[in-house]
Motif scaffolding. Structure first.
Motif, PDB file in Angstrom:
ATOM      1  N   PRO A  32       9.003  17.542   1.343  1.00 29.13           N
ATOM      2  CA  PRO A  32       8.446  16.361   1.371  1.00 29.13           C
ATOM      3  C   PRO A  32       9.208  15.197   1.366  1.00 29.13           C
ATOM      4  CG  PRO A  32       8.012  18.155  -0.699  1.00 29.13           C
ATOM      5  CD  PRO A  32       9.020  18.520   0.524  1.00 29.13           C
ATOM      6  N   ILE A  33      10.410  15.105   1.131  1.00 26.22           N
ATOM      7  CA  ILE A  33      11.329  13.945   1.349  1.00 26.22           C
ATOM      8  C   ILE A  33      11.181  13.328   2.767  1.00 26.22           C
ATOM      9  CG2 ILE A  33      13.407  14.923   1.709  1.00 26.22           C
ATOM     10  CD1 ILE A  33      12.558  11.630  -0.153  1.00 26.22           C
ATOM     11  N   ASP A  34      11.056  14.485   3.679  1.00 26.01           N
ATOM     12  CA  ASP A  34      10.917  14.315   5.077  1.00 26.01           C
ATOM     13  C   ASP A  34       9.728  13.452   5.523  1.00 26.01           C
ATOM     14  OD1 ASP A  34      13.620  14.624   5.484  1.00 26.01           O
ATOM     15  OD2 ASP A  34      13.251  16.958   5.969  1.00 26.01           O
ATOM     16  N   GLY A  89       2.410  11.569   6.345  1.00 24.53           N
ATOM     17  CA  GLY A  89       3.236  12.566   5.571  1.00 24.53           C
ATOM     18  C   GLY A  89       3.072  11.947   4.178  1.00 24.53           C
ATOM     19  N   LEU A  90       3.366  10.694   3.609  1.00 25.73           N
ATOM     20  CA  LEU A  90       3.313  10.080   2.491  1.00 25.73           C
ATOM     21  C   LEU A  90       1.937  10.200   1.884  1.00 25.73           C
ATOM     22  CD1 LEU A  90       4.498   8.611   0.193  1.00 25.73           C
ATOM     23  CD2 LEU A  90       3.907   6.641   1.061  1.00 25.73           C
ATOM     24  N   VAL A  91       0.886  10.399   2.591  1.00 27.30           N
ATOM     25  CA  VAL A  91      -0.430  10.591   2.179  1.00 27.30           C
ATOM     26  C   VAL A  91      -0.712  12.047   1.944  1.00 27.30           C
ATOM     27  CG1 VAL A  91      -3.005  10.316   2.896  1.00 27.30           C
ATOM     28  CG2 VAL A  91      -1.454   8.435   3.241  1.00 27.30           C
ATOM     29  N   ALA A  92      -0.436  12.903   2.837  1.00 27.11           N
ATOM     30  CA  ALA A  92      -0.329  14.196   2.683  1.00 27.11           C
ATOM     31  C   ALA A  92       0.236  14.826   1.424  1.00 27.11           C
ATOM     32  CB  ALA A  92       0.176  15.020   3.935  1.00 27.11           C
ATOM     33  N   THR A  93       1.652  14.243   1.170  1.00 22.69           N
ATOM     34  CA  THR A  93       2.513  14.660   0.131  1.00 22.69           C
ATOM     35  C   THR A  93       1.639  14.239  -1.380  1.00 22.69           C
ATOM     36  OG1 THR A  93       4.414  14.413   1.366  1.00 22.69           O
ATOM     37  CG2 THR A  93       4.614  14.385  -1.159  1.00 22.69           C
ATOM     38  N   ALA A  94       1.117  12.808  -1.411  1.00 26.47           N
ATOM     39  CA  ALA A  94       0.493  12.467  -2.514  1.00 26.47           C
ATOM     40  C   ALA A  94      -0.866  13.377  -2.763  1.00 26.47           C
ATOM     41  CB  ALA A  94       0.092  10.866  -2.315  1.00 26.47           C
ATOM     42  N   GLU A 117       1.015  -1.299   0.064  1.00 21.58           N
ATOM     43  CA  GLU A 117      -0.115  -0.126   0.088  1.00 21.58           C
ATOM     44  C   GLU A 117       1.012   1.231   0.006  1.00 21.58           C
ATOM     45  OE1 GLU A 117      -3.042  -0.148   3.223  1.00 21.58           O
ATOM     46  OE2 GLU A 117      -3.251  -2.269   2.820  1.00 21.58           O
ATOM     47  N   LEU A 118       2.011   1.359   0.622  1.00 21.49           N
ATOM     48  CA  LEU A 118       2.814   2.440   0.742  1.00 21.49           C
ATOM     49  C   LEU A 118       3.378   2.563  -0.736  1.00 21.49           C
ATOM     50  CD1 LEU A 118       4.559   1.938   4.237  1.00 21.49           C
ATOM     51  CD2 LEU A 118       2.728   3.586   3.596  1.00 21.49           C
ATOM     52  N   ALA A 119       3.816   1.550  -1.184  1.00 20.74           N
ATOM     53  CA  ALA A 119       4.138   1.660  -2.654  1.00 20.74           C
ATOM     54  C   ALA A 119       3.410   2.062  -3.674  1.00 20.74           C
ATOM     55  CB  ALA A 119       4.811   0.437  -2.879  1.00 20.74           C
ATOM     56  N   GLN A 120       2.179   1.848  -3.631  1.00 19.05           N
ATOM     57  CA  GLN A 120       1.078   2.466  -4.296  1.00 19.05           C
ATOM     58  C   GLN A 120       1.228   3.891  -4.172  1.00 19.05           C
ATOM     59  OE1 GLN A 120      -2.249  -0.242  -2.761  1.00 19.05           O
ATOM     60  NE2 GLN A 120      -2.265  -0.991  -5.240  1.00 19.05           N
ATOM     61  N   MET A 121       0.912   4.364  -3.015  1.00 19.28           N
ATOM     62  CA  MET A 121       0.981   5.694  -2.696  1.00 19.28           C
ATOM     63  C   MET A 121       2.099   6.456  -3.108  1.00 19.28           C
ATOM     64  SD  MET A 121      -1.011   7.794  -1.410  1.00 19.28           S
ATOM     65  CE  MET A 121      -2.245   6.674  -0.520  1.00 19.28           C
ATOM     66  N   PHE A 122       3.413   5.753  -3.030  1.00 18.04           N
ATOM     67  CA  PHE A 122       4.758   6.379  -3.413  1.00 18.04           C
ATOM     68  C   PHE A 122       4.715   6.499  -4.803  1.00 18.04           C
ATOM     69  CE2 PHE A 122       9.233   5.634  -4.986  1.00 18.04           C
ATOM     70  CZ  PHE A 122       9.766   6.578  -4.466  1.00 18.04           C
ATOM     71  N   VAL A 123       4.245   5.510  -5.746  1.00 12.55           N
ATOM     72  CA  VAL A 123       4.243   5.593  -7.050  1.00 12.55           C
ATOM     73  C   VAL A 123       3.213   6.605  -7.811  1.00 12.55           C
ATOM     74  CG1 VAL A 123       3.621   4.113  -9.238  1.00 12.55           C
ATOM     75  CG2 VAL A 123       4.933   3.425  -7.699  1.00 12.55           C
ATOM     76  N   ARG A 124       1.999   6.684  -6.799  1.00 13.79           N
ATOM     77  CA  ARG A 124       0.946   7.774  -7.063  1.00 13.79           C
ATOM     78  C   ARG A 124       1.735   9.054  -7.157  1.00 13.79           C
ATOM     79  NH1 ARG A 124      -3.963   8.697  -3.155  1.00 13.79           N
ATOM     80  NH2 ARG A 124      -3.625  10.867  -3.317  1.00 13.79           N
TER      81      ARG A 124
END
Length: 179
Positions: free
Chosen positions: A155-157, A164-169, A117-124
């Protein structure tokens, strides 16, 4: 920023986009469950029979393919962002050796696990940022490393935590779809 509609410190467009996405995901999940249940009842195929039908075999093959595709896409996105194994491992919650094995094709992200799921969000996030920057990797890398006033951090942090990943996406999605 003049193009941001703020109400009490909340970007209203981002909030509306997020709410719409949650509703859409709920509807799609309900449709999937209804189709699955109706399909099982109509074809008399129930999981408790233990028989491996052709549909189950194809579903397993599709799952394997999805795992392979997402694993490769994650590595490619990390390469475009210029991320180290350490940075990617912190984002996905995997060990550095697992990232190394994933790069070599010896480890696949497994569907149903948190790192999938985290990888999906990262790729998104990558896809949205890539669309915004027009495929310019240097611009994307610069954006990731620079302090962002709207996100109130780099954003990287932020991407090293789930929130944070969800907020960035969500942020890059909202910037990609501005009217």
């Amino acid at each position: 920023m003049a193009d941001v509609f703020l109400q009490g410190g909340i970007d209203l467009r981002l909030a509306a986009f997020t709410a719409g996405r949650v509703i859409l995901e709920g509807v799609l999940t309900a449709i999937f469950l209804i189709r699955t249940i109706c399909g099982n009842i109509c074809s008399n195929k129930f999981p408790q029979t233990g028989r491996r039908t052709m549909a189950n075999h194809e579903r397993a093959a599709n799952t394997d393919q999805a795992e392979m595709v997402l694993s490769k896409a994650t590595i490619r996105a990390a390469d475009h962002f210029g991320l180290s194994h350490t940075a990617l491992s912190e984002i996905l919650g995997l060990s550095e050796p697992s990232i190394s094995r994933m790069r070599k094709g010896q480890y696949l992200l497994k569907r149903g696990r948190k790192e999938f799921e985290l990888a999906q969000m990262f790729v998104r996030t990558f896809r949205s940022l890539d669309a915004i920057t027009g495929g310019d990797d240097a611009s994307a890398q610069s954006w990731l490393l620079a302090e962002n006033s709207a996100l109130q951090a780099r954003p990287i942090d932020l991407m090293k935590t789930i929130r944070g990943l969800v907020a960035t996406a969500n942020y890059v999605d909202s910037r990609r779809a501005t009217i």
